[in-house]
Design a protein around this motif. Sequence first.
Motif, PDB file in Angstrom:
ATOM      1  N   VAL A 166      34.999  27.165  30.360  1.00  0.00           N
ATOM      2  CA  VAL A 166      36.717  27.062  30.573  1.00  0.00           C
ATOM      3  C   VAL A 166      36.808  25.731  31.253  1.00  0.00           C
ATOM      4  N   ARG A 167      37.404  24.660  30.380  1.00  0.00           N
ATOM      5  CA  ARG A 167      38.247  24.147  30.684  1.00  0.00           C
ATOM      6  C   ARG A 167      39.484  23.740  30.724  1.00  0.00           C
ATOM      7  N   ASN A 168      40.358  24.500  31.662  1.00  0.00           N
ATOM      8  CA  ASN A 168      42.023  23.929  31.150  1.00  0.00           C
ATOM      9  C   ASN A 168      42.131  23.762  32.417  1.00  0.00           C
ATOM     10  N   SER A 209      42.151  24.389  24.972  1.00  0.00           N
ATOM     11  CA  SER A 209      41.037  24.433  25.908  1.00  0.00           C
ATOM     12  C   SER A 209      39.987  24.135  25.275  1.00  0.00           C
ATOM     13  N   THR A 219      37.972  24.399  35.798  1.00  0.00           N
ATOM     14  CA  THR A 219      37.460  24.830  35.326  1.00  0.00           C
ATOM     15  C   THR A 219      37.420  26.723  35.460  1.00  0.00           C
ATOM     16  N   SER A 239      47.043  19.524  34.079  1.00  0.00           N
ATOM     17  CA  SER A 239      47.164  20.469  32.864  1.00  0.00           C
ATOM     18  C   SER A 239      47.870  20.463  31.807  1.00  0.00           C
ATOM     19  N   VAL A 294      40.604  31.288  27.583  1.00  0.00           N
ATOM     20  CA  VAL A 294      41.064  30.685  26.258  1.00  0.00           C
ATOM     21  C   VAL A 294      41.723  30.264  25.272  1.00  0.00           C
ATOM     22  N   ARG A 295      42.803  29.351  25.339  1.00  0.00           N
ATOM     23  CA  ARG A 295      43.656  28.895  23.809  1.00  0.00           C
ATOM     24  C   ARG A 295      44.116  27.654  23.250  1.00  0.00           C
TER      25      ARG A 295
END
Length: 514
Positions: free
Chosen positions: A495-497, A460, A501, A401, A456-457
């Motif tokens: 979105v990839r965190n 990301s 995904t 992460s 989203v942050r």
Amino acid sequence: MKAFGFSKQALIAALAGAGVTGAIVYAPQTFQQADAKQPITIEPPMGAPMSFADLIEEVSPAVVSVNVVSEREVSGMNDMEEFFERFRGLPGFDDYMREREQEGGQGEQDTPRTREARSLGSGFFISDEGYIVTNNHVIDGATEIEVVLEDGRELEAELVGTDPQTDLAVIKVVQPGSYPYVEFESDTELRRGDWVVALGNPFGLGGTATAGILSADGRELGGDSPYTDFLQIDAAINRGNSGGPTFDLQGRVVGVNTAIFSPTGGSVGIGFAIPAELAIDVTNALIKDGKVSRGWLGVTIQDVTKDMAEAQGLDEARGAIIADVNEQSPAKKAGLRRGDVILSVNGKDATDATSVTRMVGSLMAGSSNDFMVLRDGKRQRISVTVGERPANPNALVATGSTTPGSDSSEAEEGPLGVSLLPLDNATRSAMGLDADEAGLLVGKIENDSPLRETIVRPGSVILSAGGAPLKSVADLSAAIEDAKSKGRGNLLLAVRNGQQTLFVTVSIEESTED
């Protein structure tokens, strides 16, 4: 026992099996119609039972109590606390316990060790050879299994197989003989309001019967039960009823009692049973092979929401969108991609991610199957040879992460009120992405950005927009304009965190470039 509870502000649900653990405890109907001069009345249905006694007398010899001995890891302090708990509330007791904890410290008492634990549940014979169905959570970790028959006989039993995914297990009595048994019934069309009778061993009280109705069917409880649409019944189910049968009025098993919803741990009229049609397939597989082999794709999927459907030009929200594809999976070998929407499997429509999971799980490992997917706005058939589901598929998916830091000063201001930076190799590696994977690393997000309402942050990575990979900020602007030109108010983003995904939608109706 697994249980659901309530709070003053919200209903907090926690699934609970109805097992009991020894030292560790787990006149006519009237309907008013608007504008009607007289109320509508319905006479009581013909054949409504005056008593369930005959039914219960017939089927109860097949129902057993299941007594289990298992080894549990505990600490010495927990053992003593369990002993001292009975003195809780006596004058001076709390002061004594505080002094004891201060003097004892963390020493050897906290060293983990195992001890014997006993638990109780229910079960029922499904063959004259002595095969018994119960719940997996009743016999989980068992070192000894004993069944108690209605006539009081105590018989040793051995484990045949378990299926944690459906919480079903099969055991078999060791002593040979011919035993009274009941059968599953999957052909009957149970309707909401039909009578049901539950038998079992609540709180260790063997041979208990309760009656009620089918309150609802097709209940999804989530958690570790993705393959089960539960029957909801209001026949009382309590701790110890786990694994017992639910009968219809013909004495046919229509479900296996497994869980309750309760603020207290006791019955409040909301119980759940595994439906017979699922239990038949699972128990047959357990008797044959000792396990259940399920088909496996090796993908992470999500429900297609209404906004996702609008963003892709679909007329309705249905199917499951692929968020990730495991590199060594059958899906990867077959050519399935991130962003594909699974619409059907072997001609059977997919309603959501749960339906896809169940359809794939029902496929034979090694079989070739026809998947209809939506890709780039067009339907496409793909033949997929499914594999066998691993015992722990999550172990095959990276779960990191963290993302290496990037110099946000190099980020370029983009649309949607966000600054973006093209991916570098270090970030790709840290996030488990391919060396040539496109994407934009998120830097600063403005307070009025619509992205703040999504996952989203900063840190990301936005991999794609509207199905198009993002290599530059210009690509994101182009995707927004393309969606607007098609009259769409939402844009679909991958979105990839960390190393996961997920797809989200963002409103573009008011978006402008800075």
